[in-house]
Design a protein around this motif. Sequence first.
Motif, PDB file in Angstrom:
ATOM      1  N   ARG A 134       0.856  -1.127  -0.019  1.00 27.80           N
ATOM      2  CA  ARG A 134      -0.007  -0.005   0.036  1.00 27.80           C
ATOM      3  C   ARG A 134       0.660   1.182  -0.102  1.00 27.80           C
ATOM      4  O   ARG A 134       0.610   2.273  -0.822  1.00 27.80           O
ATOM      5  N   LEU A 135       1.932   1.362   0.683  1.00 29.49           N
ATOM      6  CA  LEU A 135       2.655   2.427   0.976  1.00 29.49           C
ATOM      7  C   LEU A 135       3.395   2.722  -0.501  1.00 29.49           C
ATOM      8  O   LEU A 135       3.847   3.768  -0.924  1.00 29.49           O
ATOM      9  N   ALA A 136       3.772   1.486  -0.931  1.00 31.71           N
ATOM     10  CA  ALA A 136       4.718   1.560  -2.049  1.00 31.71           C
ATOM     11  C   ALA A 136       4.038   1.879  -3.520  1.00 31.71           C
ATOM     12  O   ALA A 136       4.382   2.786  -4.108  1.00 31.71           O
ATOM     13  N   LEU A 137       2.789   1.560  -3.440  1.00 30.26           N
ATOM     14  CA  LEU A 137       2.066   1.618  -4.814  1.00 30.26           C
ATOM     15  C   LEU A 137       0.876   2.190  -4.720  1.00 30.26           C
ATOM     16  O   LEU A 137       0.364   2.704  -5.934  1.00 30.26           O
ATOM     17  N   THR A 138       0.192   3.064  -3.744  1.00 31.87           N
ATOM     18  CA  THR A 138      -0.995   3.863  -3.557  1.00 31.87           C
ATOM     19  C   THR A 138      -0.857   5.162  -3.004  1.00 31.87           C
ATOM     20  O   THR A 138      -1.699   5.806  -3.236  1.00 31.87           O
ATOM     21  N   ASP A 139       0.384   5.772  -2.897  1.00 27.25           N
ATOM     22  CA  ASP A 139       0.520   6.880  -2.201  1.00 27.25           C
ATOM     23  C   ASP A 139       0.399   8.129  -3.357  1.00 27.25           C
ATOM     24  O   ASP A 139       1.303   7.984  -4.221  1.00 27.25           O
ATOM     25  N   PRO A 140      -0.466   8.873  -3.209  1.00 31.21           N
ATOM     26  CA  PRO A 140      -0.677   9.866  -4.240  1.00 31.21           C
ATOM     27  C   PRO A 140      -0.016  11.063  -4.339  1.00 31.21           C
ATOM     28  O   PRO A 140       0.221  11.970  -5.094  1.00 31.21           O
ATOM     29  N   ARG A 141       1.236  11.105  -3.267  1.00 29.35           N
ATOM     30  CA  ARG A 141       1.980  12.274  -3.445  1.00 29.35           C
ATOM     31  C   ARG A 141       3.234  12.166  -4.075  1.00 29.35           C
ATOM     32  O   ARG A 141       3.891  13.069  -4.435  1.00 29.35           O
ATOM     33  N   PHE A 142       3.623  10.999  -4.601  1.00 28.10           N
ATOM     34  CA  PHE A 142       4.783  10.679  -5.339  1.00 28.10           C
ATOM     35  C   PHE A 142       4.342  10.076  -6.863  1.00 28.10           C
ATOM     36  O   PHE A 142       3.835   9.203  -6.982  1.00 28.10           O
ATOM     37  N   ALA A 143       5.191  10.544  -7.776  1.00 24.98           N
ATOM     38  CA  ALA A 143       5.083  10.235  -9.195  1.00 24.98           C
ATOM     39  C   ALA A 143       5.511   8.883  -9.334  1.00 24.98           C
ATOM     40  O   ALA A 143       4.874   8.288  -9.860  1.00 24.98           O
ATOM     41  N   ALA A 144       6.524   8.378  -8.459  1.00 26.70           N
ATOM     42  CA  ALA A 144       7.069   7.032  -8.777  1.00 26.70           C
ATOM     43  C   ALA A 144       7.355   6.540  -7.276  1.00 26.70           C
ATOM     44  O   ALA A 144       8.189   7.428  -6.472  1.00 26.70           O
TER      45      ALA A 144
END
Length: 595
Positions: free
Chosen positions: A64-74
């Motif tokens: 979840r932390l790696a794949l869904t955080d909307p703050r980061f482009a990658a």
Amino acid sequence: MSTAIVTGQPVPGSPLEGDLRSLGFDVRAASDAADVATLLAAVPGDQRIAVVDARFVGHLHALRLALTDPRFAASAVPGAVTAKPEARKALTHALPSSGTGGAAPLPDAIATAMESGATDVHRPELGTLVATVPTDPQTRNEARQAVAAVDDEAVRLRTAVKSRDGFFTTYCISPYSRHIARWCARRGLTPNQVTTASLLTALIAAGCAATGTRGGFVAAGLLLILSFVLDCTDGQLARYSLQYSTLGAWLDATFDRAKEYAYYAGLALGAARGGDDVWALALGAMVLQTCRHVVDFSFNEANHDATANTSPTAALSDKLDSVGWTVWVRRMIVLPIGERWALIAVLTAVTTPRVTLVVLLIGCALAACYTTAGRVLRSLTRKATRTDRAAAALADLADNGPQASAFAALKLPAWLRPAPALAFAGGAVLVGVAALTTYGSPWVAVGAVIYIVLSGLALARPLKAPLDWLVPPFFRAAEYGTILVLAAKADVNGALPAAFGLVAAVAYHHYDTVYRIKGGTGAPPAWLVRAIGGQEGRALVVAVAAALLPATDFTVALTALAVAVALVVLVESIHFWVTAHKRGAPAVHDEGEPA
């Protein structure tokens, strides 16, 4: 819908596909990098894409932390990488150089190639969470045991709480507000909905305080605490469910200020019902608190990207802030929002509005002296080179209009242009003349003209000197202080409430400027600053109105100016933030100093 491409041979019994679907991904399988490229080309360009190794073993919350955080482009963790639409091109370009995975899992090779191509790839801090790609049955079994040994839901709930907060918030609110946040998440509530509920609760609290009755004051105190609980919950809900957004950050920040200042007004109205006029105290509290905030903002903007940013004072402060009881003492001294609201709530319930506001003013004044003195010492002992970006941010925070800008173009010797001294001198002249002359004196208009000249000269060079971050706070104190003093001098019913409304409208514009700069969206447009006069233009208008108009007409003028400024800044601000949210502007979530 987002798309996850799982690479490699499926592992029997792996929960990976189910975990990805639970996170909102449409799962597709690929055998190698070529298949990934083919599948990637078929995914619409406006979707988030993730590439995950089929052998991945780890906690659901790590994914979840790696794949869904909307703050980061990658973003990436071992065995998984993701890219939002703006980073899709970088991910695609990284594919050809990643081969078929080789010694490194394909997602890890992609993430490394993206970083080599100057793309920022966020790697979340996992702590005790597991994210790994086992290469043999033994290491897979060990990884599964490590996953079983850690309750990722407990980790998720614990990390929903802000890492740095005040004593009252940490020990009196967060132990249970995090569970409220989880309850909200499981029922589909959003942080913005909780933020709005907090605002409405605070406004009801202000209404209860405005009744002027003991029962109303008690209810107001209780509701203010409830509003703060919800205020903590919305941020914890955002962290728990990773529901960050540009609009949400703006709402959270502006509503905090609206709640507190509306409550000050409620106290003043309640006191008036009992025959006590405390509008000057309420306005003074708002002015002081706003000036405290601009000190924080200006100092941080001046120094956050400075090079060679070292200071013995800062080193000592950091040491004190990392060990023992000094951590909590220092956090309580600055009277952050939790301690401040608890103080206001308790005093409202058991004393009077006058006592509440006087104690608040004393506490905030001491906190302001402590924090400002420390930052001045840091600045004087810090060997740092400040950037053009920092100077531009300070100039935007100064909020100079066309009148002062005309004088900023003058070329004066460097020794005649110490920006903080000029800003302080101009403000001191204006506020001093307003305070020392009778209402209606033409000298206050003369003081305003002097202030305009000195305000312009203060920005005659880039604000890169050690103490130049003091310029915006001096300007805020001068403008707000002038309005407060002249309204008090008018000594007629309605003057101070009208001044309260004007300062509130202008302060909203200044806070909005801060949040745009912090969010990387730039300062408000120049036409808006010109339309509302700039800080020196508004000071001149108020000063001339006080010199020319009778006290009753001055009150009408303040009211009209407050309404005009509020309409212009609110319409432009709301349009800007809603449009930015719809555009998909980068999500912002501030984990800085407690306000």
